[in-house]
Structure formats: C-alpha cells, structure tokens
Design a protein around this motif. Structure first.
Motif, PDB file in Angstrom:
ATOM      1  N   HIS A   1       0.835  -1.191   0.000  1.00  0.00           N
ATOM      2  CA  HIS A   1       0.000   0.000   0.000  1.00  0.00           C
ATOM      3  C   HIS A   1       0.869   1.240   0.000  1.00  0.00           C
TER       4      HIS A   1
ATOM      5  N   SER B   1       0.094   4.046   0.977  1.00  0.00           N
ATOM      6  CA  SER B   1      -0.100   4.863   2.174  1.00  0.00           C
ATOM      7  C   SER B   1       0.852   4.485   3.299  1.00  0.00           C
ATOM      8  N   THR B   2       1.296   3.225   3.301  1.00  0.00           N
ATOM      9  CA  THR B   2       2.179   2.801   4.381  1.00  0.00           C
ATOM     10  C   THR B   2       3.600   2.537   3.909  1.00  0.00           C
TER      11      THR B   2
ATOM     12  N   VAL C   1      -2.504  10.784  -0.730  1.00  0.00           N
ATOM     13  CA  VAL C   1      -1.713   9.558  -0.753  1.00  0.00           C
ATOM     14  C   VAL C   1      -2.471   8.435  -0.071  1.00  0.00           C
ATOM     15  N   ALA C   2      -3.191   8.781   0.969  1.00  0.00           N
ATOM     16  CA  ALA C   2      -3.941   7.771   1.714  1.00  0.00           C
ATOM     17  C   ALA C   2      -4.949   7.047   0.839  1.00  0.00           C
ATOM     18  N   LYS C   3      -5.333   7.695  -0.256  1.00  0.00           N
ATOM     19  CA  LYS C   3      -6.367   7.082  -1.099  1.00  0.00           C
ATOM     20  C   LYS C   3      -5.783   6.250  -2.239  1.00  0.00           C
TER      21      LYS C   3
ATOM     22  N   ASP D   1      -4.367   3.370  -2.144  1.00  0.00           N
ATOM     23  CA  ASP D   1      -4.097   1.961  -1.837  1.00  0.00           C
ATOM     24  C   ASP D   1      -4.541   0.973  -2.898  1.00  0.00           C
TER      25      ASP D   1
END
Lengths: 241, 241
Positions: free
Chosen positions: B13, B15-16, B33-35, B37
């Motif tokens: 992912h 995001s991580t 960025v969180a979106k 994945d």
DNA sequence: CGAGAGCTTGAGTTATGTCAATTCGTGTGG
DNA sequence: CCACACGAATTGACATAACTCAAGCTCTCG
C-alpha cells in the motif's frame, strides 16, 4: 513588429480544425474530438526569432503548433545552449517543465508561427467528460520521451554522417505526415542549429551536406534539400559499427 | 533462479510504504496519498540481469522501483544498443512506450530488484477519486522528458570529462535524496555501461576515473566511489567553453 | 585455485573540432 | 538600381580529443 499576439478573429475549435489528424487529437475517435471545443480558448502568433516561452517562467499551458516551426533549447549556467527539439505543425511544445510548473526550456519561433494555447486547467476540466483526453496527453508525453531517446541514440552511438542522415530521414517523414513532399523541402534551421542539435559543429554539418551532395544522395542549395537516394540515407543509419 | 516473481506475502500500500517521499506520490498531499491503496495490486522481483520488460512487448502498466536498480536501453536494427537511463529506488520505469502501447525500450535489472506494478487502468480508476493523481503522472513524465534533455545537453555539448563529472554529480544527488551518502557509494553499472550511456568508450571512462583520482577529485576502487572534491566536479561541468 | 569478466594502461589512428580565408545570398541605403 | 554590408555557408589546413587495438592486471565466483 508582432511578438506575441493573441488571435481573436477566427474561432478555434479542435472539431473543425484541419490539423486534427496530426495534432493533439491524433488517433482519438471522432466522437471524442467533437467534444474538445472548450479546450482551446486562445491562439497566439509568434514572430520569427521571438520566444513562445522562456526557461524559468511559469507554465500553465501547453502549446500546439498550428503553423510555422519552433525550436526548444535548454541553457547552461555558462550560457551555452543545447537545442532539444525542432517542432513542426501539429506537434506539442512545452511538455517538459510540467514537473514543477516552470519551463525547463526556452522555445523560439524559427519563422512566423501560430500556436493554440491549451491550458492545463482546461485539460483537467474537459477530460472529465472526455476521459480519453488524459490518455491522449499521456501518449503525447510518452512520444516525446521516446523521441528524445532516439536523439540520445544518435548522439551517443552514431558517427556524424549517420546523425545527419537520421536527421534528414526524420524530417522527411514528419513533413510527409503533414502532406508535404518527403523528398523536397526547405529546412527552417541553419547549419549551426542543426550542428547544435546533433552535437556537431556547423562546419562538420556543412561538409556533410557537401559530401552527401557529391555522392549523389541529396541535392542541397542553402536550406533547400532534395533527397535523391533515400535508400542510401537509410543504409547509412541502418548499418553502423 | 528467480526471474520475474510476483510478491504475494506482503501487502503493498502506498499509504504505508516507506518510499512514499520519493516515489510516485512524491509531493502529493498526505490526504491524497492515503487514497492510493488500490493503485498497486502487484509487486515483482527481478533477478540481476533479467528483463523487467522487453522492447516491442505490450505495455499496460508502469513500474515503480522499490529496491535495486534498473537500466533502460533502446536497440537499433543493427543490434547496437543505447542506454537511455539508470533508475534508482523511487523512480518510475516504463514511461516511454505509452504512445502506442508498446515498450519502446528494454529494461534490465542491474541487481536483484523489486518493483511495484501500477496498471494504467488502475491509474484511470483511482484518479476518478484522486484527481491529483493525473497531475502526478504528468509531472513524472515531464520530469523524465527534462531528464533526458539534460543527457542530451551532456552528449551534445560536453567533453568527456564534463560528461563523467555531470554523471557523478547526478548520481550523488539522487543517492542523497534516498538518504544515502552523497560522497561514498557503489556504482551499480560497469565502465562499459557508463560509457554507453555517456557516448564514450569504456577505455575513455576508465582513463577519466584514473585521472580524476590522480587529481584528487575522487577516490575510486572498481565500482566504489568516494567523492573528495565535489566543488572540483561542479567546476568541471559549470565552466565549459 | 583457476577461469573469466571487468578494469586499467599504453601506443597509434582517426574523426571531428578549431581557426581562418573565401564565397554566396539577401537585404539596405545611397 | 546598384553597391555595399552583413550574416550564412563553404572549404581548406591543421590540431586534438576520443577511439581502436592490444597487452596485462585484478577481482570475483564457481
């Protein structure tokens, strides 16, 4: 003298533009092209020798060349410059420099020219209802990358005569795509510009033209070129080593 | 021996991912960025010397280099090849060849490497709810264009020692951006590859390394480089003519 | 420990650059 | 309209950076 003049008189719609077959919409389905009319809201005329944009200035649009020809060049700290491309009608100028919103090159008209201004915001706007437009922009950028890789190949691994042959072949093909003769044309760039682009001196370029002419491969008169033996040119670039 | 093995064990992912600060999401707001994945559904391991993709094969994805290093090269009819780029972790491979859906270059792992596979379809999908993703792709492509223009400048107008100096500076800076030492590093590419990339022979490259070392600018032991005098390197490229 | 690939170094060659003189072409002003 | 002047192109003579060929060295890896 005109420098950078907006064109107001004529309407500018991709859907009715004669350049559609070679320009930004190239390859897009006609049904999609019809929806591009909001894309170009402005056109500019640039006089010979004048810049379309300067290195370091901010960028919020791409330019599609309608008529004329344009060169792009990057400048070193030392003032030395390297021409990175010659653009013909239908080709897109300004694809570099979208990284940080600053033009990384300077573009100069090699003759009186006219460009369509395509705002990046408008690309985003229009691509909401014409999703293939995004693909199109990606395709054109990708093509620009591949093009510069070809030049890299020339500069990195070809001898001078091969570089010039490749240059002439390339020019010939692009002019042919525009409907012009592939064998008879006027080069808009001078010996020095060709040399700069190909990593050679103007003297070397001049000598090569003379040699090609002596060998019956081309006929050359100043910037007027007639390709007599296209096979020989292809032979030259095709058989290196 | 592993060639092109999908990585299934770990979740992938953006995001991580630790690479976020240098990879595809570079510069994007964290909220976006969180979106991302859904963007990377697959990773591949490529063994040293193995191709990530071959010239002429079809393309439906980009590759983001996670670990290792990769070179891209184009091949002539004659079999001669020209290296067009060396890629480090966080950089995107495969940006050329999106024009006609065919890779215009071949990419080969210079050491065991791992890439994230970013399908073009997924880019389109994700960018519906992360509009800045399109900008990001454009930015990265634009950067690739600007990068190759810089190489063009080197090949077109620099002497051999300037080219190598520019090469070392560039490598140093990119490694520094990854958190490595900017002065001490191992080059993953051999003399011949450097020469090919810079339009020089391996002998010339070797001689230049020796000369730089003799002049106290670097210390070199095979592929191990220590830059002793960065100012001298900058001097070299900055003051041509 | 041996073999092969990669690297270094030297000697000689050559393609291309540099410097300089001449011609050609075009546009300008008397 | 001609002559002049200027920039662009050609051509020659010479210099040199980089290439080629070749030998020897040094790692690395099996």
């Amino acid at each position: 003298m005109l420098k950078r003049v907006p064109v107001t008189s004529e309407s500018t719609h991709c859907s009715t533009c004669m350049m559609g077959s070679v320009c930004l919409p190239v390859g897009m389905p006609a049904s999609e092209v019809a929806k591009l009319d909001e894309l170009v809201k402005e056109r500019l005329r640039i006089a010979k020798g004048q810049p379309l944009f300067l290195h370091g200035t901010s960028l919020d649009a791409l330019f599609s060349l309608r008529t004329g020809s344009i060169k792009s060049q990057i400048v070193e700290a030392s003032g030395h410059h390297q021409i990175t491309g010659f653009y013909l009608p239908g080709e897109i100028v300004g694809l570099d420099g979208m990284f940080d919103g600053m033009h990384s090159s300077t573009s100069i008209a090699m003759e009186d020219s006219e460009v369509c201004v395509v705002k990046l915001d408008d690309i985003d706007e229009v691509s909401r209802y014409v999703p293939t437009l995004q693909h199109q922009v990606r395709r054109l950028m990708s093509k620009e990358i591949a093009r510069s890789h070809q030049v890299l190949l020339a500069l990195g691994s070809m001898r001078s005569e091969q570089r010039l042959a490749a240059f002439l072949i390339n020019l010939s093909q692009r002019l042919a795509a525009l409907g012009y003769s592939s064998t008879d044309f006027i080069m808009r760039m001078g010996r020095e510009e060709i040399g700069n682009y190909l990593g050679l001196t103007l003297e070397t370029v001049s000598r090569l033209f003379s040699r090609f002419a002596r060998d019956g491969v081309i006929r050359v008169n100043q910037r007027e070129i007639k390709i007599l033996d296209m096979a020989a040119l292809n032979e030259l670039v095709g058989k290196p080593c």
